[in-house]
Design an enzyme around this catalytic site. Sequence first.
Site, PDB file in Angstrom:
ATOM      1  N   ARG A  26       0.888  -1.177  -0.046  1.00 57.74           N
ATOM      2  CA  ARG A  26      -0.002   0.026  -0.069  1.00 57.74           C
ATOM      3  C   ARG A  26       0.923   1.288   0.027  1.00 57.74           C
ATOM      4  O   ARG A  26       0.684   2.410   0.664  1.00 57.74           O
ATOM      5  CB  ARG A  26      -0.850   0.101   1.174  1.00 57.74           C
ATOM      6  CG  ARG A  26      -1.943  -1.089   0.993  1.00 57.74           C
ATOM      7  CD  ARG A  26      -2.882  -1.264  -0.319  1.00 57.74           C
ATOM      8  NE  ARG A  26      -3.581  -2.594  -0.391  1.00 57.74           N
ATOM      9  CZ  ARG A  26      -2.889  -3.323  -1.028  1.00 57.74           C
ATOM     10  NH1 ARG A  26      -1.851  -3.355  -1.886  1.00 57.74           N
ATOM     11  NH2 ARG A  26      -3.707  -4.571  -1.030  1.00 57.74           N
ATOM     12  N   SER A  53     -10.335  -0.543   3.063  1.00 57.47           N
ATOM     13  CA  SER A  53      -9.750  -1.024   4.397  1.00 57.47           C
ATOM     14  C   SER A  53      -9.128  -0.058   5.130  1.00 57.47           C
ATOM     15  O   SER A  53      -8.433   0.902   4.867  1.00 57.47           O
ATOM     16  CB  SER A  53      -8.395  -2.034   3.936  1.00 57.47           C
ATOM     17  OG  SER A  53      -8.905  -3.271   3.179  1.00 57.47           O
ATOM     18  N   GLU A 103      -4.439   1.980   7.145  1.00 55.38           N
ATOM     19  CA  GLU A 103      -4.142   1.952   5.541  1.00 55.38           C
ATOM     20  C   GLU A 103      -4.832   3.416   5.093  1.00 55.38           C
ATOM     21  O   GLU A 103      -4.154   3.771   4.050  1.00 55.38           O
ATOM     22  CB  GLU A 103      -4.758   0.783   5.028  1.00 55.38           C
ATOM     23  CG  GLU A 103      -4.822   0.825   3.339  1.00 55.38           C
ATOM     24  CD  GLU A 103      -5.199  -0.430   2.719  1.00 55.38           C
ATOM     25  OE1 GLU A 103      -4.935  -1.705   3.460  1.00 55.38           O
ATOM     26  OE2 GLU A 103      -5.832  -0.564   1.634  1.00 55.38           O
TER      27      GLU A 103
HETATM   28  C1  LIG Z   1     -15.449  -0.566  -1.226  1.00 52.93           C
HETATM   29  C2  LIG Z   1     -13.763  -0.340  -1.319  1.00 52.93           C
HETATM   30  C3  LIG Z   1     -13.165  -1.388  -1.580  1.00 52.93           C
HETATM   31  C4  LIG Z   1     -11.640  -1.153  -1.630  1.00 52.93           C
HETATM   32  N1  LIG Z   1     -11.022  -2.238  -1.959  1.00 52.93           N
HETATM   33  C5  LIG Z   1      -9.488  -2.125  -2.021  1.00 52.93           C
HETATM   34  C6  LIG Z   1      -8.566  -3.182  -2.367  1.00 52.93           C
HETATM   35  O1  LIG Z   1      -9.355  -4.599  -2.724  1.00 52.93           O
HETATM   36  N2  LIG Z   1      -7.550  -3.025  -2.474  1.00 52.93           N
HETATM   37  C7  LIG Z   1      -6.952  -1.896  -2.148  1.00 52.93           C
HETATM   38  O2  LIG Z   1      -5.709  -1.544  -2.303  1.00 52.93           O
HETATM   39  N3  LIG Z   1      -7.743  -0.779  -1.920  1.00 52.93           N
HETATM   40  C8  LIG Z   1      -8.993  -0.995  -1.809  1.00 52.93           C
HETATM   41  N4  LIG Z   1      -9.663   0.150  -1.366  1.00 52.93           N
HETATM   42  C9  LIG Z   1      -9.018   1.474  -1.265  1.00 52.93           C
HETATM   43  C10 LIG Z   1      -9.032   2.333  -2.644  1.00 52.93           C
HETATM   44  O3  LIG Z   1      -9.866   1.855  -3.675  1.00 52.93           O
HETATM   45  C11 LIG Z   1      -7.580   2.336  -3.242  1.00 52.93           C
HETATM   46  O4  LIG Z   1      -6.647   2.841  -2.289  1.00 52.93           O
HETATM   47  C12 LIG Z   1      -7.353   3.341  -4.312  1.00 52.93           C
HETATM   48  O5  LIG Z   1      -6.069   3.019  -4.883  1.00 52.93           O
HETATM   49  C13 LIG Z   1      -7.675   4.930  -3.952  1.00 52.93           C
HETATM   50  O6  LIG Z   1      -7.800   5.390  -5.059  1.00 52.93           O
HETATM   51  P1  LIG Z   1      -8.130   7.121  -4.883  1.00 52.93           P
HETATM   52  O7  LIG Z   1      -7.951   7.621  -6.215  1.00 52.93           O
HETATM   53  O8  LIG Z   1      -9.359   6.974  -4.647  1.00 52.93           O
HETATM   54  O9  LIG Z   1      -7.044   7.723  -3.791  1.00 52.93           O
HETATM   55  P2  LIG Z   1      -7.300   8.761  -2.723  1.00 52.93           P
HETATM   56  O10 LIG Z   1      -8.219   8.070  -1.613  1.00 52.93           O
HETATM   57  O11 LIG Z   1      -7.838  10.114  -3.583  1.00 52.93           O
HETATM   58  O12 LIG Z   1      -5.915   9.216  -2.396  1.00 52.93           O
HETATM   59  C14 LIG Z   1      -5.283   8.267  -1.667  1.00 52.93           C
HETATM   60  C15 LIG Z   1      -3.783   8.423  -1.258  1.00 52.93           C
HETATM   61  O13 LIG Z   1      -2.963   8.565  -2.668  1.00 52.93           O
HETATM   62  C16 LIG Z   1      -2.649   9.674  -2.809  1.00 52.93           C
HETATM   63  N5  LIG Z   1      -2.858  10.326  -4.404  1.00 52.93           N
HETATM   64  C17 LIG Z   1      -3.804  10.124  -5.162  1.00 52.93           C
HETATM   65  N6  LIG Z   1      -3.683  10.643  -6.165  1.00 52.93           N
HETATM   66  C18 LIG Z   1      -2.483  10.737  -6.566  1.00 52.93           C
HETATM   67  C19 LIG Z   1      -1.467  11.398  -7.397  1.00 52.93           C
HETATM   68  N7  LIG Z   1      -2.040  11.787  -8.528  1.00 52.93           N
HETATM   69  N8  LIG Z   1      -0.169  11.665  -7.126  1.00 52.93           N
HETATM   70  C20 LIG Z   1       0.248  11.622  -5.998  1.00 52.93           C
HETATM   71  N9  LIG Z   1      -0.638  11.060  -4.834  1.00 52.93           N
HETATM   72  C21 LIG Z   1      -1.875  10.515  -4.983  1.00 52.93           C
HETATM   73  C22 LIG Z   1      -3.366  10.788  -1.820  1.00 52.93           C
HETATM   74  O14 LIG Z   1      -2.674  11.987  -1.559  1.00 52.93           O
HETATM   75  C23 LIG Z   1      -3.629   9.651  -0.706  1.00 52.93           C
HETATM   76  O15 LIG Z   1      -2.650   9.845  -0.051  1.00 52.93           O
HETATM   77  C24 LIG Z   1     -11.122   0.037  -1.458  1.00 52.93           C
HETATM   78  C25 LIG Z   1     -11.909   1.347  -1.214  1.00 52.93           C
HETATM   79  C26 LIG Z   1     -13.060   0.997  -1.369  1.00 52.93           C
HETATM   80  C27 LIG Z   1     -14.061   2.192  -0.956  1.00 52.93           C
END
Ligand SMILES: Cc1cc2nc3c(=O)[nH]c(=O)nc-3n(C[C@H](O)[C@H](O)[C@H](O)COP(=O)(O)OP(=O)(O)OC[C@H]3O[C@@H](n4cnc5c(N)ncnc54)[C@H](O)[C@@H]3O)c2cc1C
Length: 305
Positions: free
Chosen positions: A176, A226, A296
């Site tokens: 992660r 998570s 996480e």
């Molecule tokens: C129902 C559900 C199920 C999920 N299942 C999983 C799973 O199975 N496995 C898993 O790994 N995760 C899971 N997640 C968590 C999530 O989907 C992941 O972490 C995903 O990668 C988040 O992407 P995001 O764009 O929404 O990130 P955000 O929540 O917007 O950001 C997360 C982090 O990434 C950074 N970030 C975002 N974009 C950038 C960028 N362009 N440059 C630099 N930093 C950046 C942000 O600053 C922050 O620190 C789940 C979430 C939900 C709601």
Amino acid sequence: MIADAARRALEALLGERVRFDAPVGRHTSLGVGGAADAIATPESIAEVEALVALCAEQRIPLHVLGGGFNTLVRDAGVDGVVLRTQRLRQLEVDADSVLNAQAGVSHSQVTRLTLERGLAGLEFGAGIPGSVGGWVAMNAGIPGRETGDRVLEIEVATPRGGLQRIGRAGLRFVYRGVQGLPAGSVVVAARFQLEPSTREAVRAEVERHLAHRRDTQPIDQPSFGSVFKNPPGERAGQLIELAGLKGLRCGGAEISSVHANFIVNVGAARAADALELMRRAQAAVRAQRGIELEPEVRIVGRCEA
Ligand SMILES: Cc1cc2nc3c(=O)[nH]c(=O)nc-3n(C[C@H](O)[C@H](O)[C@H](O)COP(=O)(O)OP(=O)(O)OC[C@H]3O[C@@H](n4cnc5c(N)ncnc54)[C@H](O)[C@@H]3O)c2cc1C
């Protein structure tokens, strides 16, 4: 607080694509949290580049928000600028099955394109909501498969100004997270190596992953995925369940009765409710098993006074 001169510079750069004292929690999947000093939604990589440099120069704290699916915004709001990547949506595949995606491309856009073209390699991501930037920054994945396995190269905007390409040899994908990004940089695009397959095979894999999620996760309720990382050799959800906390409520937040490593918003939750549940889960697991659960979810914003 953003000083007047910096405010004018942000307006000059982004026009109506910057809003001040704007609620940010609504842009996250849990839907809670206060306002940011500013929310910026650049519409090109050049604008991201200029914004990152401007914030560094003016010493304005910068936080990146992709889809907000793994972010918890505190109730007291966020200092500085929240940069939303949602308008960076270009996506294409080249002749060598390399997927080129800008940071704001969503998981559903990627899944749709790989289904249309019959390209294998990222099917596991179909149920991982978020943006390409968030996938890379979080090294999103499932046991045995993670985003980093497919990354060839990323492009970042750096605080010193300008863009930098970093090949996979310069990156270290960890559980992660990813190491090797210059401090304060923002991922603007990534290239993923995929493999030619058939539409049917890709569809079957995508559906298998989605079905597993439907069976095991509270996908119909707002959450941020998570809550805690799995400690080595353990499952965080199982530890919380064994501590007897499944279904525990605090205000409008609940430790999901479907999967104990999810906190869901069952009403008008506040960030403080979710944070209190996290504190209680950590305390219970520490007391019962002597294990420290590490979040996480990325928690951002001002601590309450
Ligand atoms: C129902 C559900 C199920 C999920 N299942 C999983 C799973 O199975 N496995 C898993 O790994 N995760 C899971 N997640 C968590 C999530 O989907 C992941 O972490 C995903 O990668 C988040 O992407 P995001 O764009 O929404 O990130 P955000 O929540 O917007 O950001 C997360 C982090 O990434 C950074 N970030 C975002 N974009 C950038 C960028 N362009 N440059 C630099 N930093 C950046 C942000 O600053 C922050 O620190 C789940 C979430 C939900 C709601």
